[in-house]
Design an enzyme around this catalytic site. Structure first.
Site, PDB file in Angstrom:
ATOM      1  N   ARG A  46       0.816  -1.230   0.000  1.00  0.00           N
ATOM      2  CA  ARG A  46       0.000   0.000   0.000  1.00  0.00           C
ATOM      3  C   ARG A  46       0.839   1.264   0.000  1.00  0.00           C
ATOM      4  O   ARG A  46       0.402   2.326  -0.373  1.00  0.00           O
ATOM      5  CB  ARG A  46      -0.836   0.025   1.286  1.00  0.00           C
ATOM      6  N   ASP A  89      -3.695   0.052  -3.710  1.00  0.00           N
ATOM      7  CA  ASP A  89      -4.683  -0.112  -2.657  1.00  0.00           C
ATOM      8  C   ASP A  89      -5.614  -1.209  -3.179  1.00  0.00           C
ATOM      9  O   ASP A  89      -6.375  -0.982  -4.123  1.00  0.00           O
ATOM     10  CB  ASP A  89      -5.438   1.209  -2.440  1.00  0.00           C
ATOM     11  N   LYS A 144      -3.594 -18.977   5.321  1.00  0.00           N
ATOM     12  CA  LYS A 144      -4.499 -19.213   6.437  1.00  0.00           C
ATOM     13  C   LYS A 144      -4.404 -18.056   7.428  1.00  0.00           C
ATOM     14  O   LYS A 144      -3.384 -17.362   7.403  1.00  0.00           O
ATOM     15  CB  LYS A 144      -4.206 -20.552   7.125  1.00  0.00           C
ATOM     16  N   HIS A 174       1.623 -24.003   5.946  1.00  0.00           N
ATOM     17  CA  HIS A 174       3.049 -24.276   5.737  1.00  0.00           C
ATOM     18  C   HIS A 174       3.567 -25.451   6.564  1.00  0.00           C
ATOM     19  O   HIS A 174       4.617 -26.005   6.257  1.00  0.00           O
ATOM     20  CB  HIS A 174       3.893 -23.009   5.943  1.00  0.00           C
ATOM     21  N   LYS A 178       6.777 -28.922   5.899  1.00  0.00           N
ATOM     22  CA  LYS A 178       7.961 -29.225   6.722  1.00  0.00           C
ATOM     23  C   LYS A 178       8.461 -30.632   6.399  1.00  0.00           C
ATOM     24  O   LYS A 178       7.672 -31.566   6.222  1.00  0.00           O
ATOM     25  CB  LYS A 178       7.624 -29.080   8.211  1.00  0.00           C
ATOM     26  N   GLU A 212       5.728 -21.990  21.163  1.00  0.00           N
ATOM     27  CA  GLU A 212       6.595 -20.906  20.704  1.00  0.00           C
ATOM     28  C   GLU A 212       7.071 -20.124  21.926  1.00  0.00           C
ATOM     29  O   GLU A 212       6.297 -19.904  22.862  1.00  0.00           O
ATOM     30  CB  GLU A 212       5.825 -19.964  19.790  1.00  0.00           C
ATOM     31  N   ASP A 231      -5.388 -19.163  14.666  1.00  0.00           N
ATOM     32  CA  ASP A 231      -4.061 -18.978  14.072  1.00  0.00           C
ATOM     33  C   ASP A 231      -3.336 -20.314  13.907  1.00  0.00           C
ATOM     34  O   ASP A 231      -2.614 -20.516  12.931  1.00  0.00           O
ATOM     35  CB  ASP A 231      -3.243 -18.036  14.980  1.00  0.00           C
ATOM     36  N   HIS A 236      -2.807 -25.599  11.467  1.00  0.00           N
ATOM     37  CA  HIS A 236      -1.561 -26.383  11.570  1.00  0.00           C
ATOM     38  C   HIS A 236      -1.746 -27.669  12.378  1.00  0.00           C
ATOM     39  O   HIS A 236      -1.349 -28.750  11.951  1.00  0.00           O
ATOM     40  CB  HIS A 236      -0.459 -25.558  12.239  1.00  0.00           C
ATOM     41  N   LYS A 336       1.849 -19.221  22.631  1.00  0.00           N
ATOM     42  CA  LYS A 336       2.960 -18.271  22.527  1.00  0.00           C
ATOM     43  C   LYS A 336       3.529 -18.056  23.927  1.00  0.00           C
ATOM     44  O   LYS A 336       2.845 -18.267  24.925  1.00  0.00           O
ATOM     45  CB  LYS A 336       2.471 -16.945  21.961  1.00  0.00           C
TER      46      LYS A 336
HETATM   47  C1  BG6 Z   1       1.991 -18.997  11.536  1.00  0.00           C
HETATM   48  C2  BG6 Z   1       1.280 -18.280  12.657  1.00  0.00           C
HETATM   49  O1  BG6 Z   1       1.081 -19.637  10.693  1.00  0.00           O
HETATM   50  O2  BG6 Z   1       2.864 -19.967  12.090  1.00  0.00           O
HETATM   51  C3  BG6 Z   1       2.280 -17.650  13.611  1.00  0.00           C
HETATM   52  O3  BG6 Z   1       0.458 -17.267  12.098  1.00  0.00           O
HETATM   53  C4  BG6 Z   1       3.278 -18.670  14.094  1.00  0.00           C
HETATM   54  O4  BG6 Z   1       1.620 -17.053  14.725  1.00  0.00           O
HETATM   55  C5  BG6 Z   1       3.878 -19.415  12.910  1.00  0.00           C
HETATM   56  O5  BG6 Z   1       4.285 -17.990  14.807  1.00  0.00           O
HETATM   57  C6  BG6 Z   1       4.761 -20.548  13.374  1.00  0.00           C
HETATM   58  O6  BG6 Z   1       5.407 -21.083  12.268  1.00  0.00           O
HETATM   59  P1  BG6 Z   1       6.796 -21.810  12.421  1.00  0.00           P
HETATM   60  O7  BG6 Z   1       7.035 -22.454  11.113  1.00  0.00           O
HETATM   61  O8  BG6 Z   1       7.799 -20.756  12.768  1.00  0.00           O
HETATM   62  O9  BG6 Z   1       6.591 -22.773  13.529  1.00  0.00           O
END
Ligand code: BG6
Length: 501
Positions: A46, A89, A144, A174, A178, A212, A231, A236, A336
């Site tokens: 933006r 935008d 996501k 993602h 892995k 995390e 999230d 995941h 977290k």
């Molecule tokens: C993301 C989340 O999809 O995955 C984040 O939005 C999270 O909050 C992250 O920190 C963790 O990914 P990874 O690969 O670092 O474990």
């Protein structure tokens, strides 16, 4: 599979957190490995930046993320030539003219990557269409979480589906990229010894934990609206559960794999009513010490509402209603500001029925298969062996498979403090693999629409109940393993989280 050239990658949210921390490093690493053919990358944002400024910003972000041995200025120079910044935008249809002028109308391989908040997905798609930027060969990647509940996910899906065929839509998670997750599939489906054990007769329970140590960092605006459940858990952790629990697909082909994953989600026992309280724990971090540094409570983080009820931690007990898994609980946990950054899938086998070795607790002898995704990747099988010497003393031992460093035993190299092997193979980043697959047109590791809808369908009652209830997330001290209720969730079943391994 190869990427057809020339390709055009248009990255919406092109200077956002995800792009800078994950997508550009992954693309640069593909360049380094010479896996990107001729093509261009357009970062859409933006703000008004000059392309040179953007290149510098991206370079800095990429080099911060990757280890020094891969920071190659010559490779960067080649990569930077592909990169262009475009200011748009995305809610303004006319602004897409700039993109129309840049893109080559005959490009055979165009990928739109939507790394923005998902409420913008419909606008972006409509604006791409009204500027005739979508062709039958175009593909779209959706990050996501897609939507914030079943209804919003359906609405987004419906709009995107008006302009893209399902075969052109890549819903990314993602964690599926892995290395160890793919290795889990190979271990399960390329070895006959595991299949006979992979069921309720031999497995006591399974734990899937993504912890995390970081807090919300610079993403409070996004995270405070979303929370740990949307999230991480809805996507995941559920995806990992699917890979562990699915039936063997008939082929390693996109729909064969996705059919099996959908069946798992459909077989999840609904968690509703009182069960939500008993089986799902949510927490929010208070102040504490993380990695030796004092950190504030979640509500004092910059950008977080000081009355926020957003959960930063979720633990839950999940059951799958089918023959293979009846009676085998899956304990899922994510949060977290926990004690460590770690991601593990622990398959806990049942105890032996009777021990003939004196002085040995049966429970200490139960085997475990641990898939470790983070911070290092590897697979460990915990077995028992005889202690050297006289007598018949039994002790635990570990067999390890470490993809990062196949020549070394993972456990021993950890404990001996030996230097890592410099000839080791580089384990590709998850986004590297998935960006390559999307550009090359392989959707196996992406979610199909029915899979996403089934996942929302299952989590919706939990989110709705939280929304309607007066209960609040349980506080936990930053730098610990979460609220006491999470320990209790397993303790009630006579089990413990697999920690400090
Ligand atoms: C993301 C989340 O999809 O995955 C984040 O939005 C999270 O909050 C992250 O920190 C963790 O990914 P990874 O690969 O670092 O474990």
């Amino acid at each position: 599979m190869q990427i057809e050239q020339p390709f055009e990658l248009v990255l919406f949210g092109g200077l956002g957190d995800l792009a800078l921390r994950k997508l550009f490093p992954a693309l640069y690493l593909l360049e380094l490995d010479k896996r990107l053919p001729f093509g261009c990358i357009y970062a859409v944002g933006r703000r008004g930046y000059k392309s040179e400024e953007v290149k510098e910003k991206v370079k800095q972000a990429v080099f911060e993320q990757i280890s020094p041995e891969y920071q190659d200025d010559d490779c960067w120079a080649v990569f930077a030539q592909r990169l262009k910044y475009i200011r748009i935008d995305v809610q303004d249809p006319k602004a897409f003219n700039v993109l129309s002028r840049e893109l080559d109308e005959d490009c055979p391989n165009r990928l739109f990557y939507l790394a923005t908040a998902s409420f913008l997905y419909a606008d972006i798609t409509i604006n791409l269409d009204s500027n005739q930027l979508i062709s039958p060969a175009s593909k779209i990647v959706l990050e996501k979480p897609i939507g914030h509940d079943l209804a919003s996910a359906k609405a987004i899906n419906k709009t995107v589906a008006e302009y893209f065929d399902e075969s052109q839509i890549y819903r990314i998670d993602h964690y599926l990229g892995k290395e160890t997750v793919q290795n889990l599939m190979v271990l399960r489906f390329a070895n006959s010894i595991f299949e006979s054990q992979w069921n309720q007769h031999y497995i006591d329970h399974i734990q899937i934990s993504i912890s995390e140590s970081l807090g919300v960092e610079q993403r409070a605006g996004f995270y405070d609206q979303v929370g740990a459940f949307r999230d991480m858990m809805q996507n995941h952790l559920l995806q990992l559960l699917c890979i562990v629990a699915m039936e063997p697909p008939s082929k390693m082909e996109p729909d064969a794999v996705r059919d099996e994953k959908v069946k798992v989600i459909k077989a999840l026992r609904p968690i509703e009513g009182k069960d939500i309280h008993d089986k799902v724990i949510r927490g929010q971090y208070g102040q504490g010490v993380s990695e030796g540094i004092p950190v504030p409570r979640y509500r004092d983080e910059a950008g977080v509402d000081d009355q926020s009820q957003t959960e930063t931690f979720v633990a839950m007990k999940v059951e799958i209603e089918n023959w293979r898994w009846a009676g085998v609980p899956f304990y899922l946990r994510t949060g977290k500001r926990l004690a460590e950054r770690e991601c593990e899938i622990v398959v806990q086998f049942k105890e032996i029925p009777h021990s003939i070795f004196s002085m040995q607790h049966k429970e200490a002898m139960a085997n475990k298969l641990i898939f470790r995704l983070q911070p290092d990747e590897g697979i460990r099988l915990q077995l028992c062996e005889k202690k050297l010497g006289s007598g018949m003393n039994v002790r635990p031992m570990t067999l390890s498979l470490n993809p990062d460093n196949p020549s070394q035993d993972y456990m021993r190299s950890q404990s001996s403090g030996r230097e890592p092997d410099t000839n080791r193979v580089r384990v590709p980043e998850a986004y590297e693999r998935l960006l390559f697959d999307a550009l090359a047109g392989n959707p196996t590791l992406f979610l199909r629409d029915d899979e996403l809808m089934e996942a929302w369908h299952w989590v919706d009652p939990i989110l709705a109940a939280w929304q309607d209830s007066d209960s609040t997330p349980e506080p936990y001290t930053a730098g610990t393993w979460g609220p006491a209720a999470s320990t209790l969730l397993l303790a009630k079943d006579g089990r413990l989280w697999n920690e400090n391994n």
